[in-house]
Design an enzyme around this catalytic site. Structure first.
Site, PDB file in Angstrom:
ATOM      1  N   THR A 181      -1.398   8.048  37.322  1.00  0.00           N
ATOM      2  CA  THR A 181      -0.341   9.103  37.916  1.00  0.00           C
ATOM      3  C   THR A 181      -0.663   9.615  39.501  1.00  0.00           C
ATOM      4  O   THR A 181      -1.998   9.538  39.802  1.00  0.00           O
ATOM      5  CB  THR A 181      -0.281  10.416  37.093  1.00  0.00           C
ATOM      6  OG1 THR A 181       0.557  11.213  37.511  1.00  0.00           O
ATOM      7  CG2 THR A 181      -1.791  11.006  36.974  1.00  0.00           C
ATOM      8  N   ASP A 228       2.950   5.523  33.960  1.00  0.00           N
ATOM      9  CA  ASP A 228       2.891   6.576  34.729  1.00  0.00           C
ATOM     10  C   ASP A 228       2.929   7.813  33.914  1.00  0.00           C
ATOM     11  O   ASP A 228       3.526   7.911  32.728  1.00  0.00           O
ATOM     12  CB  ASP A 228       4.124   6.422  35.716  1.00  0.00           C
ATOM     13  CG  ASP A 228       4.361   7.482  36.722  1.00  0.00           C
ATOM     14  OD1 ASP A 228       3.205   7.840  37.065  1.00  0.00           O
ATOM     15  OD2 ASP A 228       5.612   7.708  37.195  1.00  0.00           O
TER      16      ASP A 228
END
Length: 1070
Positions: free
Chosen positions: A673, A415
């Protein structure tokens, strides 16, 4: 103070420069990435079962099952039979609660105690030991059976304790649910338990509230929510009740009229209609992904489903499902079991299948010899020790199996927000109208004005220099900084927050504390305030030094996306008007030529291309006028542009180096993301995920919006030359599909994350790593490892420790197997040693074998498990998961060392048996004879046999001790193992002392050999050998011969197989 009395602060919008509001009309634009698909099953009516697979909802599908974000509030009221003003009555709410159930999210299925216990038994090696134990008890060999039972118990207890401490039932989703909430029932505002909410309830929300269910936002003022844990969005998202979205499949992060369960209200107030509760909420669907059985039997016949369950259960019991090492060791154990059966058949055949108890015991003895009984315990304890080492490196291992697995990863999917980046905003760049630019670099603390270096027009200055040189600032620069400071409601203080009028009147949006510095306010405003403070121009400083005070504030409003303040100076008839906001809403208010506006637009686009969020800063000085206080239009006109400010969430300083080390180690790093694609691209370039060696075409192929990736079929994804390195606007299902695609390519992947939205992918990946500081409890419970410092660089520590453990597993596995091979050779040849009754005589008794395997070898293996990492460990590519730990080098070495050791043990046994020693011991001339009944009990005819066994046992034990030192390195000589550190002829002493635990284990093994041989009763009754004397010369000769053979073998490897280190390419070959 109520929220109605508090001034609002500027919103933190997500895209770099383009807002959702048209500057001229104030009409909301449709969000970008409209075509992005997302897995949404929740609908107002006809909601599918949460057990069904998620599918992208098309616009046409939305007509039949309308999504709430596509409906007007009035339409939704009619559909749900509710009323925004009066809400449901108590009777109707109770009826719906009884019909639909409570608003509770079921935690993901954790492991119960008995399942953890079953997991310890579910491996082939333990099953083999259980069978051997049962046979031993069946033939009344209680000593051997008891010892094996103790081994099994030790294996189970050690594994159970470690897994029980790590594995907890996932209940953290409960903690994300608000315990109480305000609703309207029969026109009255009441406080109820969140779990009693039903569809159609009207919920009232204020700052700081946790949203208790999925709501359609229908009314409110300046409401923003923090959805980072759900969508991965790095900034609070502004919500608009009157926005209507016509695309049912628009991503969650772009649904500007929806409020999702577990999100937090960061600003404003409002009300919403409950459209989904419990497991039907978006958080509930994620929880369902954690609970769902991937091997669903919905589409197959009952008989096929039954055989599938049988197959799955069998594989689980045999340990054939798990990490590569677990599977490889389980298959190896099955191979050993088959070999044990074969050896038993050989023993029975040698006795012409006249199988009495003694022959059966000999067969079991051979079977025990081939099985490394202590392997599981040694492996588990080594991993437990590894977890402590990892904890010192800020990595908590929840599942021991993940420790060795992380060493073999080929891909890391990370992430962005809070993982690769710091999770806090800083003012990265500013551009002034006169062309001056400033850039902030190397900022380690976003709240500390003295952190980092400010570069003005390519001239670097320390922040302290700026604090001392405010008088030398140009007028336009000072005005720009004054605007950042005064048109701002954030408070940044050193130490504890100070009590000031600013702090008292500021709407508290978020509070974060770091060492010495505390910030309160919107992330964007904090970043601007810190930048002004770098030059000694905080709001308090300006107010005290210049005597200015605020006359009016026109707060941020979602319809205009700007904020304006009016300040007066003592003794002056004019006032200063400071404004900041999105460029597209400030441009129409500027008193500037078209060329200047075009210049500002071009520069803003340039900053936005770097992934920065851009704000325009403007000012004007005018005569004091009451209209400035009351009329916003009169205040916000004819403004003079000062410049632009570009903000972003900076990467951690350690991230770039960590990514570089991963690449050197042959590991591909991917960014998945929920953030904007421009921001993701900029961060990926900065941390090195998108390397400078990539050309423009390769960069374009390496970056992909999730909408494009989701639109591809699995076949299309498999045809891609490489998987994208950067995926923006990811949904939970996108991350799961990426993991599945990597698995189809033979990859072994790590998934890192901190949000609720990361949990399914954390479970799906081979090793899930969650963030410990800012991560959600859901992510931590779904993960195999947790980073206590949220530092991506700690992942490199985990990989390095995993590789060290893998290397050491090879070392102690080689050591254990050499012992087993030597014992098998000894016992098979021992079939030829017949006593007077024609029975084979044991060269080693069963207890001697168990003692050598469990006591002598176990602690040596533990010592090898504590070996430090090799210098080249992070410049080697990941080991081949298809080959695993049993490389060609390991297999050849164990056979060679086993043959050396077994042959010398045979030599020791035969030397004592066939060498006349009656003159030494004054015994009858039993040499050359093997006595009678010497396998069962001691009698006078067994003297030479018992001495020969003791000699063989001592030889085997001492050879195992020296083998532990020899296998510290597979090719280097024990007498010159670390030439770069310990040169000279006496380096062997420093080499053996380097690993103090192993040195202690060798010394202890040497010392304990003597009481085992000489203690009365114990030696003859239990071990079936007796004390020896001159035979120690035979033992010494065998030790010298063994060391010479091993050193010659290594010399041959160095001479003919150059450039290998533990089966891996040497540094220069990578």
């Amino acid at each position: 103070m109520g929220i109605e009395d508090q001034p609002s602060v500027e919103e933190s919008t997500e895209p770099p420069i383009c807002g959702y509001i048209d500057a001229a009309t104030g009409t909301p634009h449709s969000p970008r990435n409209r075509g992005t698909t997302v897995s949404i099953a929740s609908t107002i009516s006809g909601l599918p079962s949460p057990h069904q697979p998620e599918k992208a909802v098309s616009s046409s599908a939305a007509e039949d099952h309308p999504e709430p974000h596509t409906l007007a509030a009035e339409h939704l009221e009619r559909l749900l039979k509710t009323d925004v003003k009066n809400g449901l009555d108590d009777g109707e709410a109770a009826r719906r609660l009884e019909h639909n159930g409570p608003n509770k999210v079921e935690g993901a299925q954790g492991l119960s105690t008995w399942k953890i216990l079953l997991r310890q038994v579910s491996n082939s090696l333990t099953m083999v030991l259980i069978i051997v134990m049962a046979l031993s008890f069946a033939i009344n060999d209680y000593i051997e059976g008891g010892v094996i039972a103790a081994v099994i118990s030790l294996n189970i207890i050690v594994g159970f304790v470690q897994d029980y401490r790590a594995e907890q039932t996932i209940q953290s989703l409960y903690a994300l649910s608000a315990p109480t909430c305000k609703v309207i029932h029969s026109g009255q505002i009441v406080i109820i338990k969140a779990e009693t909410l039903v569809r159609g309830d009207i919920v009232m929300l204020n700052v700081g509230d946790i949203i208790p269910a999925d709501l359609r936002f229908v009314d409110g003022l300046n409401l923003s929510t923090d959805e980072a844990l759900l969508t991965g969005e790095s900034l609070p998202v502004s919500k608009h009740p009157r926005v209507l979205l016509d695309d049912a499949s628009i991503p969650l992060g772009d649904r500007m009229n929806m409020l999702y369960s577990a999100s937090t209200v960061t600003r404003g107030r409002g009300k919403g209609i409950v459209v989904a509760t419990g497991m039907d909420t978006e958080v509930g669907k994620i929880a369902q992904l954690l609970r769902v059985n991937p091997g669903s039997n919905d589409d197959i016949s009952p008989s096929s489903a039954y055989w599938k369950r049988v197959k799955t259960s069998t594989r689980s019991i045999l340990g054939l499902d798990g990490t590569p090492l677990q599977v490889k060791l389980s298959k190896f154990a099955l191979l050993l079991f088959a070999l044990a059966i074969l050896l038993a058949i050989i023993v029975f055949s040698a006795s012409l299948w006249n199988v009495d108890d003694e022959v059966l015991i000999y067969g079991i003895c051979v079977g025990v010899a081939v099985i490394p009984e202590s392997l599981i315990a040694v492996l588990t304890i080594s991993m437990a020790v590894g977890t402590k080492a990892m904890a010192k490196g800020n990595v908590i291992v929840r599942k021991l199996s993940a420790l060795e697995a992380v060493g073999g990863v080929t891909n890391i999917c990370s992430d962005k927000t809070g993982t690769l980046t710091q999770g806090k905003m800083i003012t990265r760049k500013i551009w002034l109208r006169n062309g001056s630019t400033a850039t902030v670099e190397a900022c380690t603390d976003p709240f500390d004005p003295s952190s980092g270096i400010v570069t003005w027009n390519d001239l670097r200055s320390e922040p302290q220099d700026g604090l001392k040189s405010t008088s030398r600032l140009r007028p336009i620069t000072r005005k720009f900084l004054e605007c950042l400071s005064l048109c701002n409601n954030a408070s940044v203080t050193e130490g504890k927050p100070v009590s000031s009028d600013d702090a008292a009147d500021t709407l508290t949006i978020s509070t974060a504390t770091v060492p010495n510095w505390t910030a309160v306010g919107e992330p964007t405003e904090i970043a601007l305030q810190v930048f002004a403070m770098r030059f000694g121009l905080s709001k308090n400083t300006i107010s005290q030094s210049d005597g200015v005070h605020i006359l009016a504030e026109h707060p941020f409003d979602s319809s205009c996306k700007r904020m304006t303040v009016v300040y007066s100076s003592p003794g002056s008839d004019s006032v200063d008007v400071y404004t900041k906001g999105a460029l597209e809403v400030i441009l129409p208010l500027l008193d500037a030529s078209d060329d200047i506006k075009a210049e500002f637009t071009a520069k803003a686009e340039s900053l936005a291309a770097e992934g920065l969020r851009v704000l325009c800063i403007a000012h004007k000085a005018v005569e004091a006028n009451p209209a400035l206080i009351d009329a916003r239009d009169s205040t916000e006109c004819n403004l003079a542009p000062l410049g632009l400010a570009g903000l972003y969430d900076p990467p951690r300083l350690e991230t770039a180096d960590a990514v570089k080390r991963c690449k050197i180690a042959g590991i591909s790093v991917h960014m998945l993301t929920g953030d904007h694609i421009k921001t993701a691209k900029a961060i990926a370039h900065e941390v090195g995920i998108l390397g400078s060696s990539l050309n423009a075409t390769e960069v374009a192929n390496a970056i992909m919006p999730a909408a494009s990736f989701d639109a591809l079929t699995d076949a299309d994804i498999d045809q891609l030359e490489t998987l994208p390195l950067v995926l923006a606007r990811c949904s939970p299902s996108t991350k799961v599909r990426v993991v599945e695609a990597m698995h189809r390519r033979g990859g072994f992947c790590v998934m890192t994350g901190d949000g609720v939205n990361d949990s399914p992918a954390l479970k799906k990946s081979d090793v899930g790593i969650a963030m410990g500081l800012n991560g959600s409890d859901v992510a931590k419970e779904a993960a195999d490892m947790v980073l206590t410092d949220d530092n991506f660089a700690s992942i490199v520590t985990a990989v390095e420790e995993g590789r060290r453990l893998f290397d050491n597993i090879q070392k102690f596995l080689l050591h254990l197997l050499v012992s087993n091979i030597a014992q098998v050779i000894l016992l098979l040849v021992g079939l030829a040693f017949k006593d007077g009754d024609g029975r084979s005589v044991f060269p080693l008794s069963p207890i001697e074998i168990l003692w050598a395997n469990l006591i002598t070898s176990s602690f040596l293996a533990l010592g090898l498990g504590l070996e430090e990492a090799q210098p080249d460990i992070m410049v080697r590519p990941p080991h081949d998961l298809r080959v695993g730990i049993f490389t060609r080098e390991i297999i050849i070495d164990k056979m060679a060392y086993g043959i050396f050791m077994g042959s010398l043990c045979i030599a020791a046994f035969t030397t004592v048996i066939y060498t006349p020693m009656q003159d030494i011991y004054k015994d009858p001339p039993w040499y050359g004879r093997l006595g009678s009944e010497c396998n069962a009990v001691y009698n006078e005819s067994c003297n030479s046999v018992y001495r020969a066994r003791a000699t063989t046992y001592a030889t085997l034990s001492f050879l195992l001790l020296f083998t532990a030192w020899e296998v510290k390195h597979f090719t280097r000589s024990l007498f010159n193992m670390y030439p770069e550190m310990y040169p000279g002829p006496f380096s062997v002493f420093r080499t053996v002392w380097r690993n103090k635990f192993l040195f202690g284990a060798v010394v202890a093994g040497f010392v304990i050999t003597f009481p085992v041989i000489y203690l009365p009763v114990i030696n003859r009754t239990v071990f079936k050998h007796q004390g020896i004397g001159i035979e120690w010369a035979v033992v010494a000769a065998c030790v010298v011969a063994y060391i010479a053979l091993v050193e010659l073998w290594k010399a041959g490897k160095r001479r003919f197989i150059k450039g290998t280190t533990h089966g891996q390419p040497a540094v220069g070959q990578v």
